[in-house]
Write a protein that holds these residues in place. Structure first.
Motif, PDB file in Angstrom:
ATOM      1  N   ARG A   1      -6.606  60.384  58.488  1.00  0.00           N
ATOM      2  CA  ARG A   1      -5.571  61.389  58.223  1.00  0.00           C
ATOM      3  C   ARG A   1      -6.116  62.667  57.572  1.00  0.00           C
ATOM      4  NH1 ARG A   1      -0.279  57.785  56.294  1.00  0.00           N
ATOM      5  NH2 ARG A   1      -0.335  56.361  58.076  1.00  0.00           N
ATOM      6  N   ALA A   2      -7.413  62.739  57.415  1.00  0.00           N
ATOM      7  CA  ALA A   2      -8.010  63.857  56.665  1.00  0.00           C
ATOM      8  C   ALA A   2      -7.750  65.220  57.304  1.00  0.00           C
ATOM      9  CB  ALA A   2      -9.510  63.636  56.506  1.00  0.00           C
ATOM     10  N   GLY A   3      -7.594  65.271  58.618  1.00  0.00           N
ATOM     11  CA  GLY A   3      -7.405  66.551  59.299  1.00  0.00           C
ATOM     12  C   GLY A   3      -5.958  66.966  59.463  1.00  0.00           C
ATOM     13  N   ILE A   4      -5.006  66.120  59.051  1.00  0.00           N
ATOM     14  CA  ILE A   4      -3.604  66.373  59.368  1.00  0.00           C
ATOM     15  C   ILE A   4      -3.040  67.588  58.627  1.00  0.00           C
ATOM     16  CG2 ILE A   4      -1.267  65.433  59.100  1.00  0.00           C
ATOM     17  CD1 ILE A   4      -2.414  62.708  59.933  1.00  0.00           C
ATOM     18  N   ILE A   5      -3.261  67.692  57.337  1.00  0.00           N
ATOM     19  CA  ILE A   5      -2.680  68.817  56.603  1.00  0.00           C
ATOM     20  C   ILE A   5      -3.327  70.149  57.004  1.00  0.00           C
ATOM     21  CG2 ILE A   5      -2.388  69.819  54.296  1.00  0.00           C
ATOM     22  CD1 ILE A   5      -1.693  66.972  53.352  1.00  0.00           C
ATOM     23  N   PRO A   6      -4.647  70.230  57.193  1.00  0.00           N
ATOM     24  CA  PRO A   6      -5.203  71.475  57.750  1.00  0.00           C
ATOM     25  C   PRO A   6      -4.598  71.828  59.110  1.00  0.00           C
ATOM     26  CG  PRO A   6      -6.953  70.153  56.793  1.00  0.00           C
ATOM     27  CD  PRO A   6      -5.714  69.298  56.770  1.00  0.00           C
ATOM     28  N   PHE A   7      -4.335  70.820  59.938  1.00  0.00           N
ATOM     29  CA  PHE A   7      -3.686  71.035  61.246  1.00  0.00           C
ATOM     30  C   PHE A   7      -2.286  71.601  61.047  1.00  0.00           C
ATOM     31  CE2 PHE A   7      -1.081  69.073  64.718  1.00  0.00           C
ATOM     32  CZ  PHE A   7      -1.616  69.781  65.787  1.00  0.00           C
ATOM     33  N   ILE A   8      -1.521  71.038  60.119  1.00  0.00           N
ATOM     34  CA  ILE A   8      -0.162  71.514  59.839  1.00  0.00           C
ATOM     35  C   ILE A   8      -0.172  72.970  59.387  1.00  0.00           C
ATOM     36  CG2 ILE A   8       1.734  71.300  58.163  1.00  0.00           C
ATOM     37  CD1 ILE A   8       1.451  68.260  58.428  1.00  0.00           C
TER      38      ILE A   8
ATOM     39  N   GLY B   1       0.404  61.455  50.926  1.00  0.00           N
ATOM     40  CA  GLY B   1       0.423  62.538  51.904  1.00  0.00           C
ATOM     41  C   GLY B   1       1.417  63.618  51.532  1.00  0.00           C
ATOM     42  N   ALA B   2       2.599  63.214  51.057  1.00  0.00           N
ATOM     43  CA  ALA B   2       3.604  64.184  50.608  1.00  0.00           C
ATOM     44  C   ALA B   2       3.074  64.991  49.432  1.00  0.00           C
ATOM     45  CB  ALA B   2       4.892  63.462  50.223  1.00  0.00           C
ATOM     46  N   PHE B   3       2.373  64.323  48.520  1.00  0.00           N
ATOM     47  CA  PHE B   3       1.775  65.009  47.375  1.00  0.00           C
ATOM     48  C   PHE B   3       0.776  66.070  47.839  1.00  0.00           C
ATOM     49  CE2 PHE B   3      -1.907  65.213  44.501  1.00  0.00           C
ATOM     50  CZ  PHE B   3      -1.304  65.778  43.390  1.00  0.00           C
ATOM     51  N   LEU B   4      -0.076  65.722  48.796  1.00  0.00           N
ATOM     52  CA  LEU B   4      -1.062  66.670  49.298  1.00  0.00           C
ATOM     53  C   LEU B   4      -0.390  67.842  50.005  1.00  0.00           C
ATOM     54  CD1 LEU B   4      -3.801  64.239  50.683  1.00  0.00           C
ATOM     55  CD2 LEU B   4      -3.839  65.539  48.543  1.00  0.00           C
ATOM     56  N   LEU B   5       0.705  67.572  50.713  1.00  0.00           N
ATOM     57  CA  LEU B   5       1.469  68.657  51.342  1.00  0.00           C
ATOM     58  C   LEU B   5       1.984  69.627  50.293  1.00  0.00           C
ATOM     59  CD1 LEU B   5       3.918  67.457  54.170  1.00  0.00           C
ATOM     60  CD2 LEU B   5       2.072  69.137  54.351  1.00  0.00           C
ATOM     61  N   SER B   6       2.524  69.094  49.204  1.00  0.00           N
ATOM     62  CA  SER B   6       3.040  69.957  48.140  1.00  0.00           C
ATOM     63  C   SER B   6       1.912  70.759  47.497  1.00  0.00           C
ATOM     64  CB  SER B   6       3.798  69.139  47.091  1.00  0.00           C
ATOM     65  OG  SER B   6       2.925  68.320  46.324  1.00  0.00           O
ATOM     66  N   GLU B   7       0.749  70.143  47.337  1.00  0.00           N
ATOM     67  CA  GLU B   7      -0.400  70.839  46.772  1.00  0.00           C
ATOM     68  C   GLU B   7      -0.891  71.945  47.709  1.00  0.00           C
ATOM     69  OE1 GLU B   7      -2.438  69.870  43.578  1.00  0.00           O
ATOM     70  OE2 GLU B   7      -0.255  69.759  43.422  1.00  0.00           O
ATOM     71  N   ALA B   8      -0.600  71.783  49.006  1.00  0.00           N
ATOM     72  CA  ALA B   8      -1.007  72.788  49.998  1.00  0.00           C
ATOM     73  C   ALA B   8      -0.034  73.960  50.071  1.00  0.00           C
ATOM     74  CB  ALA B   8      -1.143  72.138  51.369  1.00  0.00           C
ATOM     75  N   GLY B   9       1.042  73.913  49.277  1.00  0.00           N
ATOM     76  CA  GLY B   9       1.935  75.059  49.198  1.00  0.00           C
ATOM     77  C   GLY B   9       3.319  74.873  49.780  1.00  0.00           C
ATOM     78  N   TYR B  10       3.672  73.634  50.162  1.00  0.00           N
ATOM     79  CA  TYR B  10       4.992  73.360  50.736  1.00  0.00           C
ATOM     80  C   TYR B  10       5.922  72.738  49.690  1.00  0.00           C
ATOM     81  CZ  TYR B  10       2.362  73.985  55.074  1.00  0.00           C
ATOM     82  OH  TYR B  10       1.567  74.500  56.067  1.00  0.00           O
ATOM     83  N   THR B  11       7.215  72.910  49.899  1.00  0.00           N
ATOM     84  CA  THR B  11       8.220  72.198  49.116  1.00  0.00           C
ATOM     85  C   THR B  11       8.575  70.942  49.887  1.00  0.00           C
ATOM     86  OG1 THR B  11       9.093  74.241  48.174  1.00  0.00           O
ATOM     87  CG2 THR B  11      10.529  72.305  48.119  1.00  0.00           C
ATOM     88  N   VAL B  12       8.328  69.763  49.318  1.00  0.00           N
ATOM     89  CA  VAL B  12       8.298  68.521  50.096  1.00  0.00           C
ATOM     90  C   VAL B  12       9.236  67.459  49.533  1.00  0.00           C
ATOM     91  CG1 VAL B  12       6.808  66.699  51.010  1.00  0.00           C
ATOM     92  CG2 VAL B  12       5.878  69.000  50.635  1.00  0.00           C
TER      93      VAL B  12
ATOM     94  N   GLY C   1       5.046  66.744  40.711  1.00  0.00           N
ATOM     95  CA  GLY C   1       4.764  68.050  41.298  1.00  0.00           C
ATOM     96  C   GLY C   1       6.004  68.913  41.244  1.00  0.00           C
ATOM     97  N   ASP C   2       5.827  70.213  41.038  1.00  0.00           N
ATOM     98  CA  ASP C   2       6.957  71.124  40.945  1.00  0.00           C
ATOM     99  C   ASP C   2       7.732  71.221  42.255  1.00  0.00           C
ATOM    100  OD1 ASP C   2       6.267  71.668  38.337  1.00  0.00           O
ATOM    101  OD2 ASP C   2       5.115  73.475  38.846  1.00  0.00           O
ATOM    102  N   ARG C   3       7.052  70.975  43.346  1.00  0.00           N
ATOM    103  CA  ARG C   3       7.683  71.109  44.664  1.00  0.00           C
ATOM    104  C   ARG C   3       7.765  69.769  45.390  1.00  0.00           C
ATOM    105  NH1 ARG C   3       3.915  75.198  44.269  1.00  0.00           N
ATOM    106  NH2 ARG C   3       2.482  73.976  45.563  1.00  0.00           N
ATOM    107  N   LEU C   4       7.862  68.674  44.644  1.00  0.00           N
ATOM    108  CA  LEU C   4       7.769  67.344  45.241  1.00  0.00           C
ATOM    109  C   LEU C   4       8.868  66.419  44.744  1.00  0.00           C
ATOM    110  CD1 LEU C   4       6.046  65.339  46.966  1.00  0.00           C
ATOM    111  CD2 LEU C   4       4.758  64.857  44.868  1.00  0.00           C
ATOM    112  N   THR C   5       9.614  65.813  45.671  1.00  0.00           N
ATOM    113  CA  THR C   5      10.620  64.809  45.343  1.00  0.00           C
ATOM    114  C   THR C   5      10.537  63.672  46.361  1.00  0.00           C
ATOM    115  OG1 THR C   5      12.307  65.951  46.673  1.00  0.00           O
ATOM    116  CG2 THR C   5      12.233  66.464  44.313  1.00  0.00           C
TER     117      THR C   5
END
Length: 227
Positions: A35-42, A62-73, A91-95
């Motif tokens: 799954r290492a390439g998924i968030i860069p792909f997104i 994975g949701a945590f990493l998405l939020s760290e990448a700048g998304y509200t998740v 995370g501020d943008r994570l629930t």
């Protein structure tokens, strides 16, 4: 499948029992595994700051990493135990919330983007689940889906159906999912990329036709767009 079999209850029980195993495995999958390439792909398809949901989030990494990448998740999983574990992350943008992919607890057109990694295969009705993902996605929104390839070991979870036994794994080939998406009205389907087992010479495989690459894949990642 027997008339008395309840897929929802059986799936909930399985994932409740697998929290420890999955959380130990998840981090390595996202950092250096399949799954290492998924968030860069997104990030190539969905703008930073978008409102996203991770459907079938498991332990929530994975949701945590998405939020760290700048998304509200928002992370969603069928298993209450998985959500309990995921809620330990901050995370501020994570629930996180408990929910069934077959009947998501969200209004229509809620999200800019969705991520569903190896979750459709664990639903009783993948076609209906894909329609449910489409329902909660905004027009023009995008959905990243990962499907187990033919060489993936977890596909063995569906094997016992050949003996008439009750199973909770509904594996499909990557090209079958692609056809399902096209027939479901999704537009701008990206063929994405494949993840292959150790020993596969990727520089050789990448020269093969798309479907032959999919036939050798451990995992195939797609990006769909809601028309």
């Amino acid at each position: 499948m027997s008339d008395s079999f309840n897929w929802h209850e059986a799936a909930t029980k399985k994932w409740d029992q697998n929290v420890t195993f999955w959380s130990e495995k998840s981090r390595s999958m996202w950092s250096q595994g399949s799954r290492a390439g998924i968030i860069p792909f997104i990030k190539n398809y969905i703008p930073d700051g978008s409102k996203m949901a991770d459907i079938g989030c498991g332990d929530g990494h994975g949701a945590f990493l998405l939020s760290e990448a700048g998304y509200t998740v928002t992370g969603v999983d069928l298993s209450p135990k998985m959500i309990e574990h995921a809620n330990q992350m901050r995370g501020d943008r994570l629930t996180f919330t408990q929910g069934d992919l077959a009947d998501l607890p969200f209004a229509e057109d809620t999200y800019d983007g969705l991520m569903a990694i190896n979750s459709l295969e664990w639903t009783e009705d993948p076609k209906g689940a894909l329609e449910e993902l489409r329902r909660v996605l905004k027009p023009g929104g995008r959905l990243c889906v990962a499907i187990l390839g033919p060489t993936a070991g977890p596909r063995q979870n569906s094997y016992r159906r050949l003996y008439g036994e009750d199973v909770i794994c509904n594996t499909m080939m990557p090209w079958e999912f692609e056809q399902l998406a096209k027939e479901g009205g999704w537009g701008a389907i990206s063929y994405g990329y494949g993840v292959f087992k150790d020993g596969v010479k990727e520089d050789v495989v990448r020269s093969f036709p798309n479907q032959l690459q999919q036939a050798l894949a451990f995992l195939w990642v797609f990006m769909l767009e809601k028309q």
